[in-house]
Design a protein around this motif. Structure first.
Motif, mmCIF file in Angstrom:
data_model
loop_
_atom_site.group_PDB
_atom_site.id
_atom_site.type_symbol
_atom_site.label_atom_id
_atom_site.label_comp_id
_atom_site.label_asym_id
_atom_site.label_seq_id
_atom_site.Cartn_x
_atom_site.Cartn_y
_atom_site.Cartn_z
ATOM 1 N N UNK A 83 0.819 -1.211 0.000
ATOM 2 C CA UNK A 83 0.000 0.000 0.000
ATOM 3 C C UNK A 83 0.850 1.258 0.000
ATOM 4 N N UNK A 84 2.079 1.175 0.504
ATOM 5 C CA UNK A 84 2.937 2.360 0.544
ATOM 6 C C UNK A 84 3.383 2.798 -0.842
ATOM 7 N N UNK A 85 3.232 1.931 -1.849
ATOM 8 C CA UNK A 85 3.662 2.263 -3.209
ATOM 9 C C UNK A 85 2.497 2.633 -4.114
ATOM 10 N N UNK A 86 1.323 2.796 -3.578
ATOM 11 C CA UNK A 86 0.176 3.165 -4.413
ATOM 12 C C UNK A 86 0.415 4.522 -5.065
ATOM 13 N N UNK A 87 0.162 4.579 -6.356
ATOM 14 C CA UNK A 87 0.413 5.795 -7.106
ATOM 15 C C UNK A 87 1.824 5.902 -7.636
ATOM 16 N N UNK A 88 2.698 4.978 -7.215
ATOM 17 C CA UNK A 88 4.094 4.988 -7.673
ATOM 18 C C UNK A 88 4.398 3.763 -8.515
ATOM 19 N N UNK A 89 3.946 2.604 -8.053
ATOM 20 C CA UNK A 89 4.291 1.329 -8.681
ATOM 21 C C UNK A 89 3.031 0.662 -9.211
ATOM 22 N N UNK A 90 3.111 0.147 -10.430
ATOM 23 C CA UNK A 90 2.009 -0.602 -11.046
ATOM 24 C C UNK A 90 2.420 -2.062 -11.177
ATOM 25 N N UNK A 91 1.603 -2.941 -10.618
ATOM 26 C CA UNK A 91 1.844 -4.386 -10.718
ATOM 27 C C UNK A 91 1.330 -4.874 -12.073
ATOM 28 N N UNK A 92 2.167 -5.581 -12.851
ATOM 29 C CA UNK A 92 1.750 -5.982 -14.190
ATOM 30 C C UNK A 92 1.692 -7.493 -14.387
ATOM 31 N N UNK A 93 2.683 -8.234 -13.930
ATOM 32 C CA UNK A 93 2.693 -9.682 -14.174
ATOM 33 C C UNK A 93 3.208 -10.416 -12.937
ATOM 34 N N UNK A 94 2.790 -11.670 -12.795
ATOM 35 C CA UNK A 94 3.284 -12.503 -11.701
ATOM 36 C C UNK A 94 3.375 -13.943 -12.186
ATOM 37 N N UNK A 95 4.373 -14.661 -11.689
ATOM 38 C CA UNK A 95 4.549 -16.071 -12.041
ATOM 39 C C UNK A 95 5.163 -16.791 -10.863
ATOM 40 N N UNK A 96 4.683 -17.994 -10.588
ATOM 41 C CA UNK A 96 5.233 -18.813 -9.504
ATOM 42 C C UNK A 96 5.810 -20.087 -10.086
ATOM 43 N N UNK A 97 6.950 -20.476 -9.563
ATOM 44 C CA UNK A 97 7.582 -21.730 -9.964
ATOM 45 C C UNK A 97 8.043 -22.469 -8.725
ATOM 46 N N UNK A 98 7.944 -23.788 -8.782
ATOM 47 C CA UNK A 98 8.359 -24.635 -7.671
ATOM 48 C C UNK A 98 9.653 -25.350 -8.036
ATOM 49 N N UNK A 99 10.589 -25.388 -7.075
ATOM 50 C CA UNK A 99 11.840 -26.096 -7.301
ATOM 51 C C UNK A 99 12.852 -25.262 -8.063
ATOM 52 N N UNK A 100 13.845 -25.916 -8.640
ATOM 53 C CA UNK A 100 14.939 -25.235 -9.312
ATOM 54 C C UNK A 100 14.481 -24.530 -10.573
ATOM 55 N N UNK A 101 13.338 -24.962 -11.171
ATOM 56 C CA UNK A 101 12.864 -24.327 -12.393
ATOM 57 C C UNK A 101 12.576 -22.843 -12.199
ATOM 58 N N UNK A 102 12.370 -22.425 -10.940
ATOM 59 C CA UNK A 102 12.071 -21.034 -10.692
ATOM 60 C C UNK A 102 13.145 -20.082 -11.169
ATOM 61 N N UNK A 103 14.395 -20.554 -11.251
ATOM 62 C CA UNK A 103 15.479 -19.689 -11.719
ATOM 63 C C UNK A 103 15.550 -19.656 -13.236
ATOM 64 N N UNK A 104 14.918 -20.605 -13.912
ATOM 65 C CA UNK A 104 15.090 -20.744 -15.351
ATOM 66 C C UNK A 104 13.943 -20.182 -16.169
ATOM 67 N N UNK A 105 12.767 -20.054 -15.603
ATOM 68 C CA UNK A 105 11.597 -19.651 -16.385
ATOM 69 C C UNK A 105 11.301 -18.177 -16.210
#
Length: 202
Positions: A83-105
């Protein structure tokens, strides 16, 4: 039996801000990291800009499992931070990965509203496991060789178990927070079967 919920979870988020507010953006991300570090299960985080002068930032953070991630994401501290970033930062995309693949995708588009008639988006496949293994080896080999040479030269009197303990305590955070994220970005084209960057520049 190991389940998905017991594996580390990497969250990749794309956020956008005015390039003129870069200093505020960096300070805000550092504040979020400092808050997350106080939570059990936090394994590290990092961020990078899409290009020099760009207002788009890619942020990655990692927790030990889904439960520790949930505690952070539902915490009052995180809600206050967002909430402290409202008006400053816009959230555009999110992705979750499990395990070591999280560093590669890379993060993928997260669509909030999809027409009923639309076909569901097919997520891009993870790199082949052998490419992931080669990438990890390329990162680990020079670190391991350098650490072995240094400990042999400067700590010759320390027992082998002590030297190995010191090496693993040093190399693990270096691999997780510094070397592996950099080398996966550098080899992104190869991991995902894309043309080399120097061919695209022609």
């Amino acid at each position: 039996m190991t389940t998905t919920h017991a594996l580390p979870v990497t969250v990749a988020v794309a956020r956008r801000t005015d390039p003129a507010r870069t200093s505020e953006m960096v300070a805000w991300m550092r504040a979020g990291t400092a808050l997350a570090e106080a939570f059990p299960g936090f394994l590290g985080s990092g961020w990078v800009r899409s290009a020099p002068g760009s207002g788009e930032w890619h942020i990655i953070y990692r927790f030990a499992d889904h439960e520790t991630l949930r505690r952070w994401e539902e915490s009052p501290q995180r809600h206050w931070w967002l909430s402290s970033a409202q008006g400053i930062v816009e959230h555009t995309r999110v992705e979750r990965r499990t395990g070591i693949e999280g560093w590669f995708d890379p993060p993928r588009e997260h669509v909030e509203t999809v027409p009923v008639s639309a076909e569901p988006a097919v997520p891009p496949p993870s790199p082949p496991r052998w490419k992931q293994a080669v990438t990890i080896w390329l990162a680990f080999f020079p670190l391991s060789l350098t650490a072995t040479l240094l400990t042999s030269r400067f700590l010759p009197g320390v027992p082998l178990a002590g030297r190995v303990l010191l090496m693993t305590l040093t190399l693990t955070p270096l691999m997780t927070y510094l070397v592996l994220p950099r080398i996966t970005r550098a080899l992104h084209w190869w991991l995902h079967g894309q043309p080399p960057p120097w061919r695209l520049a022609r």
